[in-house]
Design a protein around this motif. Structure first.
Motif, PDB file in Angstrom:
ATOM      1  N   GLU A  45     -13.274  33.964  20.775  1.00 47.59           N
ATOM      2  CA  GLU A  45     -13.196  35.431  20.179  1.00 47.59           C
ATOM      3  C   GLU A  45     -14.572  36.053  20.649  1.00 47.59           C
ATOM      4  OE1 GLU A  45     -10.737  34.607  16.002  1.00 47.59           O
ATOM      5  OE2 GLU A  45     -12.734  33.944  16.239  1.00 47.59           O
ATOM      6  N   MET A  46     -15.613  35.499  20.535  1.00 55.31           N
ATOM      7  CA  MET A  46     -16.862  35.901  20.790  1.00 55.31           C
ATOM      8  C   MET A  46     -16.857  36.530  22.211  1.00 55.31           C
ATOM      9  SD  MET A  46     -19.680  36.677  19.850  1.00 55.31           S
ATOM     10  CE  MET A  46     -21.604  37.050  20.766  1.00 55.31           C
ATOM     11  N   LEU A  47     -16.309  35.566  23.353  1.00 54.43           N
ATOM     12  CA  LEU A  47     -16.375  35.970  24.767  1.00 54.43           C
ATOM     13  C   LEU A  47     -15.507  37.147  25.275  1.00 54.43           C
ATOM     14  CD1 LEU A  47     -17.135  35.062  27.664  1.00 54.43           C
ATOM     15  CD2 LEU A  47     -15.158  33.501  27.730  1.00 54.43           C
ATOM     16  N   SER A  48     -14.300  37.262  24.162  1.00 50.84           N
ATOM     17  CA  SER A  48     -13.419  38.453  24.421  1.00 50.84           C
ATOM     18  C   SER A  48     -14.172  39.562  24.061  1.00 50.84           C
ATOM     19  CB  SER A  48     -12.288  38.322  23.653  1.00 50.84           C
ATOM     20  OG  SER A  48     -11.373  39.197  23.623  1.00 50.84           O
ATOM     21  N   ARG A  49     -14.781  39.625  22.893  1.00 52.04           N
ATOM     22  CA  ARG A  49     -15.509  40.995  22.543  1.00 52.04           C
ATOM     23  C   ARG A  49     -16.736  41.116  23.262  1.00 52.04           C
ATOM     24  NH1 ARG A  49     -16.105  41.789  16.381  1.00 52.04           N
ATOM     25  NH2 ARG A  49     -14.049  41.240  15.329  1.00 52.04           N
ATOM     26  N   TRP A  50     -17.498  40.009  24.021  1.00 52.21           N
ATOM     27  CA  TRP A  50     -18.523  40.426  24.800  1.00 52.21           C
ATOM     28  C   TRP A  50     -18.140  40.752  26.151  1.00 52.21           C
ATOM     29  CZ3 TRP A  50     -23.575  39.976  23.636  1.00 52.21           C
ATOM     30  CH2 TRP A  50     -24.432  39.767  24.728  1.00 52.21           C
ATOM     31  N   MET A  51     -17.272  40.435  26.573  1.00 48.70           N
ATOM     32  CA  MET A  51     -16.508  40.920  27.885  1.00 48.70           C
ATOM     33  C   MET A  51     -16.014  42.381  27.633  1.00 48.70           C
ATOM     34  SD  MET A  51     -14.900  37.693  29.805  1.00 48.70           S
ATOM     35  CE  MET A  51     -14.404  38.575  31.261  1.00 48.70           C
ATOM     36  N   LEU A  52     -15.350  42.804  26.504  1.00 49.48           N
ATOM     37  CA  LEU A  52     -14.980  44.164  26.421  1.00 49.48           C
ATOM     38  C   LEU A  52     -16.344  44.908  26.212  1.00 49.48           C
ATOM     39  CD1 LEU A  52     -12.037  44.045  23.741  1.00 49.48           C
ATOM     40  CD2 LEU A  52     -11.883  44.696  26.040  1.00 49.48           C
ATOM     41  N   MET A  53     -17.228  44.418  25.507  1.00 49.60           N
ATOM     42  CA  MET A  53     -18.741  45.239  25.382  1.00 49.60           C
ATOM     43  C   MET A  53     -19.127  45.567  26.868  1.00 49.60           C
ATOM     44  SD  MET A  53     -22.081  44.597  24.723  1.00 49.60           S
ATOM     45  CE  MET A  53     -22.329  42.932  25.332  1.00 49.60           C
ATOM     46  N   ARG A  54     -19.063  44.561  27.708  1.00 45.66           N
ATOM     47  CA  ARG A  54     -19.536  44.460  29.111  1.00 45.66           C
ATOM     48  C   ARG A  54     -18.881  45.411  30.136  1.00 45.66           C
ATOM     49  NH1 ARG A  54     -24.211  44.826  29.819  1.00 45.66           N
ATOM     50  NH2 ARG A  54     -24.586  43.489  31.613  1.00 45.66           N
ATOM     51  N   GLY A  55     -17.497  45.939  29.484  1.00 44.43           N
ATOM     52  CA  GLY A  55     -16.713  46.736  30.580  1.00 44.43           C
ATOM     53  C   GLY A  55     -15.834  45.807  31.149  1.00 44.43           C
ATOM     54  N   TYR A  56     -15.311  44.629  30.808  1.00 45.81           N
ATOM     55  CA  TYR A  56     -14.196  43.784  31.158  1.00 45.81           C
ATOM     56  C   TYR A  56     -13.148  43.656  30.407  1.00 45.81           C
ATOM     57  CZ  TYR A  56     -17.832  42.519  34.651  1.00 45.81           C
ATOM     58  OH  TYR A  56     -18.633  42.537  35.722  1.00 45.81           O
ATOM     59  N   GLY A  57     -12.219  44.338  30.720  1.00 44.44           N
ATOM     60  CA  GLY A  57     -10.904  44.287  30.026  1.00 44.44           C
ATOM     61  C   GLY A  57     -10.150  43.138  30.093  1.00 44.44           C
ATOM     62  N   VAL A  98       0.420  41.526  42.353  1.00 45.66           N
ATOM     63  CA  VAL A  98       1.550  40.639  43.232  1.00 45.66           C
ATOM     64  C   VAL A  98       0.386  39.648  43.807  1.00 45.66           C
ATOM     65  CG1 VAL A  98       2.991  40.544  45.213  1.00 45.66           C
ATOM     66  CG2 VAL A  98       3.094  42.571  43.749  1.00 45.66           C
ATOM     67  N   ILE A  99      -0.651  40.056  44.116  1.00 45.58           N
ATOM     68  CA  ILE A  99      -1.721  38.935  44.882  1.00 45.58           C
ATOM     69  C   ILE A  99      -2.701  38.481  43.745  1.00 45.58           C
ATOM     70  CG2 ILE A  99      -3.369  38.688  46.535  1.00 45.58           C
ATOM     71  CD1 ILE A  99      -1.820  40.774  48.189  1.00 45.58           C
ATOM     72  N   THR A 100      -2.888  37.396  43.766  1.00 48.72           N
ATOM     73  CA  THR A 100      -4.153  36.879  42.782  1.00 48.72           C
ATOM     74  C   THR A 100      -5.215  36.328  43.695  1.00 48.72           C
ATOM     75  OG1 THR A 100      -2.772  36.336  41.070  1.00 48.72           O
ATOM     76  CG2 THR A 100      -4.796  35.293  40.981  1.00 48.72           C
ATOM     77  N   ARG A 101      -6.587  36.455  43.511  1.00 51.37           N
ATOM     78  CA  ARG A 101      -7.619  36.128  44.255  1.00 51.37           C
ATOM     79  C   ARG A 101      -8.197  35.133  43.214  1.00 51.37           C
ATOM     80  NH1 ARG A 101     -11.676  39.849  47.732  1.00 51.37           N
ATOM     81  NH2 ARG A 101     -12.789  38.181  48.402  1.00 51.37           N
ATOM     82  N   VAL A 102      -8.669  33.949  43.797  1.00 49.39           N
ATOM     83  CA  VAL A 102      -9.469  32.924  43.231  1.00 49.39           C
ATOM     84  C   VAL A 102     -10.719  32.573  43.647  1.00 49.39           C
ATOM     85  CG1 VAL A 102      -7.230  32.057  42.151  1.00 49.39           C
ATOM     86  CG2 VAL A 102      -8.053  31.187  44.451  1.00 49.39           C
ATOM     87  N   ASP A 103     -11.216  33.338  44.589  1.00 46.00           N
ATOM     88  CA  ASP A 103     -12.293  33.198  45.733  1.00 46.00           C
ATOM     89  C   ASP A 103     -13.524  34.015  45.101  1.00 46.00           C
ATOM     90  OD1 ASP A 103     -11.617  35.318  46.564  1.00 46.00           O
ATOM     91  OD2 ASP A 103     -12.212  34.935  48.585  1.00 46.00           O
ATOM     92  N   ALA A 104     -13.493  34.773  43.918  1.00 40.64           N
ATOM     93  CA  ALA A 104     -14.296  35.712  43.405  1.00 40.64           C
ATOM     94  C   ALA A 104     -15.417  34.878  42.479  1.00 40.64           C
ATOM     95  CB  ALA A 104     -13.879  36.723  42.888  1.00 40.64           C
ATOM     96  N   LEU A 105     -16.388  35.629  41.987  1.00 43.72           N
ATOM     97  CA  LEU A 105     -17.372  35.246  41.110  1.00 43.72           C
ATOM     98  C   LEU A 105     -16.414  34.681  39.714  1.00 43.72           C
ATOM     99  CD1 LEU A 105     -20.057  37.512  41.172  1.00 43.72           C
ATOM    100  CD2 LEU A 105     -20.196  35.328  41.889  1.00 43.72           C
ATOM    101  N   ASP A 106     -17.058  33.787  39.181  1.00 38.95           N
ATOM    102  CA  ASP A 106     -16.460  33.404  37.653  1.00 38.95           C
ATOM    103  C   ASP A 106     -17.088  34.311  36.754  1.00 38.95           C
ATOM    104  OD1 ASP A 106     -15.316  32.386  35.506  1.00 38.95           O
ATOM    105  OD2 ASP A 106     -16.072  30.226  35.768  1.00 38.95           O
ATOM    106  N   VAL A 107     -16.515  35.340  36.350  1.00 37.50           N
ATOM    107  CA  VAL A 107     -16.937  36.256  35.676  1.00 37.50           C
ATOM    108  C   VAL A 107     -17.104  35.727  34.137  1.00 37.50           C
ATOM    109  CG1 VAL A 107     -16.722  38.893  34.454  1.00 37.50           C
ATOM    110  CG2 VAL A 107     -16.201  38.339  36.928  1.00 37.50           C
ATOM    111  N   GLU A 108     -16.289  35.187  33.573  1.00 34.40           N
ATOM    112  CA  GLU A 108     -16.148  34.526  32.267  1.00 34.40           C
ATOM    113  C   GLU A 108     -17.414  33.518  32.184  1.00 34.40           C
ATOM    114  OE1 GLU A 108     -12.789  32.791  30.641  1.00 34.40           O
ATOM    115  OE2 GLU A 108     -11.505  34.607  30.760  1.00 34.40           O
TER     116      GLU A 108
END
Length: 184
Positions: free
Chosen positions: A9-21, A28-38
């Motif tokens: 719950e805290m992470l969800s609120r924190w990410m929304l506050m930082r602009g990550y919905g 169609v394409i999912t990328r898994v080689d990016a930064l782990d934002v969470e």
């Protein structure tokens, strides 16, 4: 209003506050080689919470009385100490049976702490002083009452660990600037 949030719950609120919905699931394409934002957001959120526990007014945090969980250990004539649980971030109030007011909590090495070594300048039953060790794990007491020595209250701000966050919602940072001071 006090909030008690789980890690997710805290992470969800924190990410929304930082602009990550919420993540889009219609791609169609999912990328898994990016930064782990969470993981980055969780580390940032945890640093913020530990800072809040250390600096925010206790009335806005979850204060707990741990008197029943600790013991007053006599370590010499007129001297005692209390070993604090590892989760304690800071002590808010300490009262012993026989004292007329809660102790002033001072850091080791401060002028008030050094005055506790002298019987003429140390705090007494009316204005007791407890000295917090540099590592934050022990309270040293020199103003012991006569008779039985029992801890009446030991109110602390404690870290509940990374799985639970307890604080007043007014402390939640402004999305534009999440670094601010609580020393008012």
């Amino acid at each position: 209003m006090k909030l008690t949030l789980s890690r997710s719950e805290m992470l969800s609120r924190w990410m929304l506050m930082r602009g990550y919905g919420p993540a889009r699931t219609d791609a169609v394409i999912t990328r898994v080689d990016a930064l782990d934002v969470e993981a980055r957001m969780e580390a940032e959120m945890r640093r913020w919470y530990l800072d809040v526990l250390a600096k925010a007014p206790p009335v806005l945090l979850g204060v707990t009385d741990v008197a029943a969980d600790v013991a007053l250990r006599i370590v010499g004539e007129g001297r005692a100490e209390v070993v604090l649980p590892a989760s304690v971030c800071r002590v808010v109030e300490l009262t012993l049976e026989g004292w007329h007011s809660p102790a002033l909590i001072v850091p080791e090495g401060s002028g008030a702490a050094l005055r506790q070594d002298n019987p003429m300048t140390r705090g007494g039953l009316w204005r007791p002083v407890a000295v917090m060790s540099a590592d934050g794990l022990t309270l040293s007491i020199r103003s012991l009452p006569e008779g039985p020595k029992r801890i009446v209250t030991l109110k602390v701000v404690a870290d509940t660990g990374p799985s639970s966050y307890v604080f007043d919602e007014s402390l939640f940072p402004n999305p534009d600037s999440y670094s601010f001071s609580y020393d008012k």
